[in-house]
Design an enzyme around this catalytic site. Structure first.
Site, mmCIF file in Angstrom:
data_model
loop_
_atom_site.group_PDB
_atom_site.id
_atom_site.type_symbol
_atom_site.label_atom_id
_atom_site.label_comp_id
_atom_site.label_asym_id
_atom_site.label_seq_id
_atom_site.Cartn_x
_atom_site.Cartn_y
_atom_site.Cartn_z
ATOM 1 N N GLU A 221 0.782 -1.146 0.021
ATOM 2 C CA GLU A 221 -0.103 0.012 0.028
ATOM 3 C C GLU A 221 0.951 1.418 -0.022
ATOM 4 O O GLU A 221 1.975 1.288 0.602
ATOM 5 C CB GLU A 221 -0.965 -0.081 1.326
ATOM 6 C CG GLU A 221 -1.762 -1.239 1.499
ATOM 7 C CD GLU A 221 -2.315 -1.462 2.802
ATOM 8 O OE1 GLU A 221 -2.644 -0.527 3.511
ATOM 9 O OE2 GLU A 221 -2.761 -2.488 3.097
ATOM 10 N N GLU A 332 -9.814 5.635 2.818
ATOM 11 C CA GLU A 332 -10.079 5.029 3.967
ATOM 12 C C GLU A 332 -10.108 5.891 5.182
ATOM 13 O O GLU A 332 -9.172 6.683 5.321
ATOM 14 C CB GLU A 332 -9.138 3.682 4.175
ATOM 15 C CG GLU A 332 -9.530 3.065 5.320
ATOM 16 C CD GLU A 332 -8.580 1.691 5.580
ATOM 17 O OE1 GLU A 332 -8.617 1.007 6.460
ATOM 18 O OE2 GLU A 332 -7.646 1.492 4.681
#
Length: 417
Positions: A221, A332
């Site tokens: 990520e 997120e």
């Protein structure tokens, strides 16, 4: 009741009781002091493990200290798999089509981000910049074991909506799956979202995923985040993360554990990005590319057009040792939901996607790397969000931005209680 060694008189009993209480208080204080001393000792040991000897140190305007650590002394080489690893100083291959968006890049060149610490210096050759971990950073964490790690089961569960809101994590993402992927790219609009609770965060990133959403998920990520718990402030920062077991025991943010091998001496993981976008003001982007070197098999990361930052060795992973099975892009947040109420932690710019350019946050020129090492537009792009009244996502495509989407939202509002 009698107290050993004390007089039987009432005054003697009172005195004995007072002495016993003082003794208990003294023992309790000593125990607390002992526990505190042990904790301080453990914290200092952990700091010594994390903070490697510096060739040079640079004080950033935001209060960070950036240590220039010799490339061979970086945290990666604490990993048992990497003890005898020979550093690969450049990737064997770049994906084809990497600079296909030059026309767009030229038109936005003045809006490229830098890192705040650059104001006060640069790291010399043969070193890498490492954000120094401070005692307060570790003490803010729930435990030393969890410092620098995501909580378990915080994965972006687009393939499993019923489980998506565990641990208060919410997403607004675009994704592809059902094929073999060898990398992903995106140009990400940079903001500074407001965070209501210190234990919450807001991030915008890409995910390169392999395996299942169980206990064996592999994930790489990268993007930007605001995380008061991790960094001690509300600055927008560049970050990376990796795990090979669904965030259980492996992996961490940035360089807070061994694994990622950095080769670049100009960009610091976890350092503040400046400037950031403003509503109706200038818009600022960062570009991130993650791809698998077809010869060596390592997963590389590039920041912008100029900075190849380093790589995750393939043998850190099981599924990603071959290829990824899903790629995701988007936002997120952690919503702690105090008293059952949604918090007002923002995602992206804090505006909904329908507000468009200059207000809503976006990802543009999103691409995947195929088996021939070519950057391609994603096919069969899907979207997912748990609560569209809190955070939403809308996709599109055109000649300048390729495949893109706007995303985000304010969190708590009249339609998101």
């Amino acid at each position: 009741m009698e107290f050993a060694g004390c007089s039987r008189g009432s005054s003697g009993r009172a005195l004995a009781l007072a002495i016993c209480l003082l003794a208990l208080i003294s023992l309790s204080c000593a125990a607390r002091l002992s526990a505190s001393s042990r904790q301080k000792l453990d914290v200092h040991k952990h700091l010594n493990r994390l903070n490697k000897p510096a060739v040079k140190s640079i004080k950033s305007p935001d209060g960070d200290i950036i240590d220039c650590v010799h490339i061979s002394q970086q945290p990666a080489f604490d990993h048992p798999y990497l003890k005898d690893h020979k550093i690969q100083m450049r990737p064997t291959y770049h994906p084809e089509g990497l600079f296909a968006e030059n026309k767009v890049a030229e038109s936005t060149k003045e809006r490229v981000n830098t890192q705040l610490w650059h104001v006060n210096g640069r790291c010399p050759e043969d070193t890498i910049p490492v954000r120094r971990t401070k005692e307060d950073d570790i003490l803010r964490a729930s435990s030393m074991k969890h410092y620098g790690r995501k909580k378990q089961r915080t994965i972006p569960k687009s393939a499993d909506p019923d489980l998506a809101n565990e641990s208060g994590h919410q997403h607004a993402i675009a994704y592809v799956n059902g094929d073999k992927y060898y990398g992903a790219k995106a140009t990400i609009n940079v903001w500074e979202p407001k965070i209501q609770q210190p234990n919450e965060f807001s991030l915008s990133q890409l995910w390169v995923l392999g395996g299942s959403f169980g206990e064996d998920l592999n994930s790489i990520e990268a993007g930007w985040q605001v995380s008061p718990d991790l960094y001690g402030d509300n600055n927008t920062r560049l970050f990376t993360y990796w795990t090979s077991d669904a965030y259980q025991a492996t992996g961490c943010y940035n360089l807070l554990c061994s694994g990622f091998i950095q080769i670049n001496n100009e960009i610091a993981m976890g350092a503040s990005i400046s400037p950031v976008s403003g509503v109706r003001g200038s818009q600022y982007d960062i570009s991130i590319l993650v791809w698998k070197d077809p010869k060596e098999g390592h997963w590389w990361m590039q920041f912008g057009n100029d900075y190849v930052l380093g790589y995750w060795p393939s043998y850190l992973f099981s599924y990603l040792a071959d290829s990824a099975s899903m790629v995701e892009w988007g936002g997120e947040v952690v919503n702690s939901e105090p008293d059952g109420q949604h918090t007002s932690t923002q995602m992206g710019s804090g505006r909904f996607p329908e507000e468009g350019f200059g207000k809503a946050s976006y990802f543009r020129n999103i691409q995947v790397v195929d088996s021939s090492n070519n950057l391609k537009a994603p096919k069969g792009l899907g979207t997912f969000t748990e609560q569209p009244n809190c955070y939403d996502v809308r996709t599109g495509s055109n000649g300048d931005w390729g495949h893109y989407f706007y995303y985000g939202g304010p969190g708590k509002n009249s339609n998101c209680p």
